[in-house]
Every structure is written in C-alpha cells, then in structure tokens.
Scaffold this active site. Structure first.
Site, PDB file in Angstrom:
ATOM      1  N   ASP A 299     -11.454   2.093   3.660  1.00 31.41           N
ATOM      2  CA  ASP A 299     -11.799   0.682   3.447  1.00 31.41           C
ATOM      3  C   ASP A 299     -13.298   0.490   3.268  1.00 31.41           C
ATOM      4  O   ASP A 299     -13.735  -0.571   2.807  1.00 31.41           O
ATOM      5  CB  ASP A 299     -11.330  -0.161   4.650  1.00 31.41           C
ATOM      6  CG  ASP A 299     -10.070  -0.959   4.345  1.00 31.41           C
ATOM      7  OD1 ASP A 299      -9.766  -1.145   3.150  1.00 31.41           O
ATOM      8  OD2 ASP A 299      -9.404  -1.398   5.310  1.00 31.41           O
TER       9      ASP A 299
ATOM     10  N   LYS B 196       0.846  -1.203   0.000  1.00 29.91           N
ATOM     11  CA  LYS B 196       0.000   0.000   0.000  1.00 29.91           C
ATOM     12  C   LYS B 196       0.879   1.250   0.000  1.00 29.91           C
ATOM     13  O   LYS B 196       0.580   2.227  -0.699  1.00 29.91           O
ATOM     14  CB  LYS B 196      -0.934  -0.016   1.228  1.00 29.91           C
ATOM     15  CG  LYS B 196      -2.069  -1.001   1.071  1.00 29.91           C
ATOM     16  CD  LYS B 196      -2.781  -1.342   2.367  1.00 29.91           C
ATOM     17  CE  LYS B 196      -3.744  -2.504   2.107  1.00 29.91           C
ATOM     18  NZ  LYS B 196      -4.393  -3.039   3.289  1.00 29.91           N
TER      19      LYS B 196
ATOM     20  N   GLN C 178      -5.091  -1.950   9.438  1.00 27.49           N
ATOM     21  CA  GLN C 178      -4.843  -3.237   8.781  1.00 27.49           C
ATOM     22  C   GLN C 178      -5.436  -4.366   9.629  1.00 27.49           C
ATOM     23  O   GLN C 178      -5.142  -4.478  10.826  1.00 27.49           O
ATOM     24  CB  GLN C 178      -3.326  -3.438   8.581  1.00 27.49           C
ATOM     25  CG  GLN C 178      -2.960  -4.696   7.827  1.00 27.49           C
ATOM     26  CD  GLN C 178      -3.482  -4.685   6.374  1.00 27.49           C
ATOM     27  OE1 GLN C 178      -3.392  -3.700   5.669  1.00 27.49           O
ATOM     28  NE2 GLN C 178      -4.043  -5.805   5.949  1.00 27.49           N
TER      29      GLN C 178
END
Ligand code: NAD
Length: 308
Positions: A133, A66, A110
């Site tokens: 997200d 990322k 994460q």
C-alpha cells in the site's frame, strides 16, 4: 496528444472521458502474461496476503475484489479474516508472522481498522519491503524525498490510487510538466501522495482542503484538477477552467443507491478537455496498481536474493 489506440476515448460533448476500466483491463492482461513466466524464471508466483479485521461491508467488498484481481492475474492471494474483537497484539503478531514468511511478497492491512486498534502501529509493523500500500512511514518518507535522478528505480511502493491517477493521466498523453495542478484533499491515502507525484512530474502544485478560503478561485486556475474530498458532486461547472483535465477520485453513494464522484459530471464534463467518470475512472486503477505493487515487491525480493 491522446493515444487513441491505447485508451478508447469516449466523447461527451467536447471532452474526452478517460476509461480507467479499459486501461486497467489492458494493464492486467499484460501482468497476467508476465506472471505466467515467473514459475519458470523464479520457481514461484507473487503472493499477496490481505488482513481483514471485522466485517465492514465496504471493506469485505474491497478485499474480495483484490482477491479476484489477484486470481485473474495469477498472483497467489491469502485473505486472513479476523473478528472485529481481535486485539491489537494479535493483529501485530499476524503481521509479524507474514513478515517472516519467505513465501509472502506483499502484505496489506485493510483499513479502516476497529477503533481499539492503532492504525499507524499496524502499518508500521509491516515490513517495508512488503508494504504494497506504500503507507509505511519509511516508504512515505522515500516518496517525499527529493529525487535528483528521474530514472532512479524506487525500491518502495507508491500508494495505489495516486499511482493509478498518474498512470491514467500519462497514458492519455496529457502533459503535466509546467502546468498548474490543483489537488483538493490532503489525506495520506490520496491528496498528499498525488500532490508529490504531480510535483515529481514538474507540475506546479496547490493543495486545497476543508479550510481553504476562496476554493473556486483556486480551482479555476487549474490545468489539472484532482478532486479527493468524499462529497457527492461537490465540484460544479463554474469552479473549473475551460479545457481543464479533471480527475475525480471520489466514490459516493447517492440516496438512490447509484454511485457518483466528487465532481458534478454533467456540469463539468462540457467544460473539461479530459475527465474521469465515476464509476469506471480512478477506481479500477487502484486495484490494478495494487497488483503492480505486489509484482514489484516480488521482483525486488527475488533480485535481492540474487545479490546475497
Ligand atoms: P479523507 O476524508 O481522508 O480526506 C478528504 C479530504 O477532503 C480532507 O483532506 C479534507 O480537508 C478535504 N475536504 C473535505 N471537504 C472539503 C471541502 N468542502 N472543500 C475542500 N476540501 C475538503 O478522504 P480520502 O480517503 O482522501 O478519500 C476522498 C474520496 O476519494 C472519498 O470519496 C473516497 O471514497 C475516495 N477514494 C477513492 C479511491 C479510489 O480508488 N477511487 C481510493 C481512495 C479514496
């Protein structure tokens, strides 16, 4: 109709292999050009903050990828690595600080988190407008709300993997409307949101899962089959209708260390009209859509400054 100029199409017997790698490279190049204009337009570039708790090897790799993708596009990336022993309160405090930071546009925690931390609590703590997200319950609810205006601009992020799947299918020129779509898997990250996105595109959607009885009978009816199970090469040729579009979301490691999907590619590809490979299919689209979500959050935040 396939847009051969946009996505290079590889032929495997009679099927078309959709390269998510190639599409994501093209989209990222476009994003890099767009982001290069931001300093003169907005005085800054988008800023993505990633929180990693612990040192799970897969998570470390995802977070590194990322950061690399952000760097290539010109998005500022701050990765905050915390020890596995970090308390829930400390993590929530870090998230709150990023919510309050006017220079941060996107926040990603994460997953998975260590077992002593409540994942939902952490996701809920992220400011909705910075939730790149798309996992915040309010953003999930927004996705599931019936949209009556198709062009309504969603002011929320859609989860990255499902967003990438829809983009891949559409860019390949596959018609979704009116077709029978079968999704295997009902996770919050893939199965459920991709089902709703297919419904938004006017497919008739069936969701299958580990308790589904007669799975093969249902999958054989699918014009579009999306598989997100996490079981290596589970879908065999006789489970797929001749001419189906097959999207393989699974990422599994074989005993010899090589990667494979949830679909037995050798058996299924000759029957499918279109199929995604693993690796190089859905995977690259996920990070690409994270970059798009970060840019969307940045633009939404900059526009809301103008409205004030
Ligand atoms: P998950 O474990 O949360 O969900 C798996 C789903 O599969 C469950 O809903 C379960 O009911 C269903 N299932 C399990 N066995 C089944 C069976 N035999 N028959 C029918 N349904 C069955 O997994 P997930 O997070 O949705 O991920 C699924 C796969 O996709 C994994 O391999 C994961 O690594 C991969 N994944 C890939 C990406 C990407 O970027 N390509 C992103 C997320 C997940």
């Amino acid at each position: 109709m396939f847009v051969a100029t946009k996505i290079r199409i590889f032929c495997y017997l009679r099927s078309v292999i959709l390269s998510g790698k190639e599409l994501s490279d093209r989209l990222k190049a476009g994003m890099a050009r767009e982001v290069a204009t931001f300093p003169s337009r907005y005085g800054r570039v988008p800023h993505l903050a990633v929180l990693l708790v612990g040192d799970d090897p897969a998570s470390v790799t995802y977070v590194r990828n990322k950061a690399r993708a952000s760097e290539k596009i010109g998005i500022r990336n701050t990765t905050i690595t915390l020890p596995a022993t970090t308390s829930e309160d400390e993590l929530l405090g870090r998230i709150a600080a990023l919510n309050d930071d006017p220079d941060v546009d996107g926040i990603l925690v994460q997953l998975p988190l260590p077992p002593h931390i409540d994942e939902l609590k952490a996701i809920k703590a992220i400011a909705r407008e910075k939730d790149v997200d798309g996992f915040h319950p309010e953003n999930v609810a927004a996705l599931w709300r019936r949209r009556t205006e198709p062009e309504e601009n969603p002011q929320y992020c859609v989860p990255c993997t499902p967003r990438g799947i829809i983009r891949l299918i559409k860019e390949a020129g596959v018609r979704i409307e009116g077709r029978r779509a079968v999704v295997i898997g009902r996770s919050n990250i893939v199965g459920l949101p991709i089902s709703k996105l297919l419904l938004n595109e006017n497919a008739t959607v069936t969701i299958c899962h580990s308790r589904t009885v007669g799975l093969g009978e249902i999958t054989r009816e699918a014009d579009i089959l999306v598989v997100a199970i996490g079981d290596p090469e589970f879908i065999k040729g006789d489970m797929v209708k001749e001419g189906a579009v097959v999207i393989d979301v699974g990422i599994n490691r074989r005993p010899d260390g090589t990667l494979c999907g949830d679909v037995d590619f050798k058996e299924v590809a000759p029957r499918a009209s279109v199929i995604t490979p693993v690796p190089g299919g859905v995977g690259p689209m996920t990070i690409c859509m994270l970059m798009e979500n970060t840019i969307d959050c940045f633009i939404n935040r900059e526009n809301s400054k103008l409205e004030r």
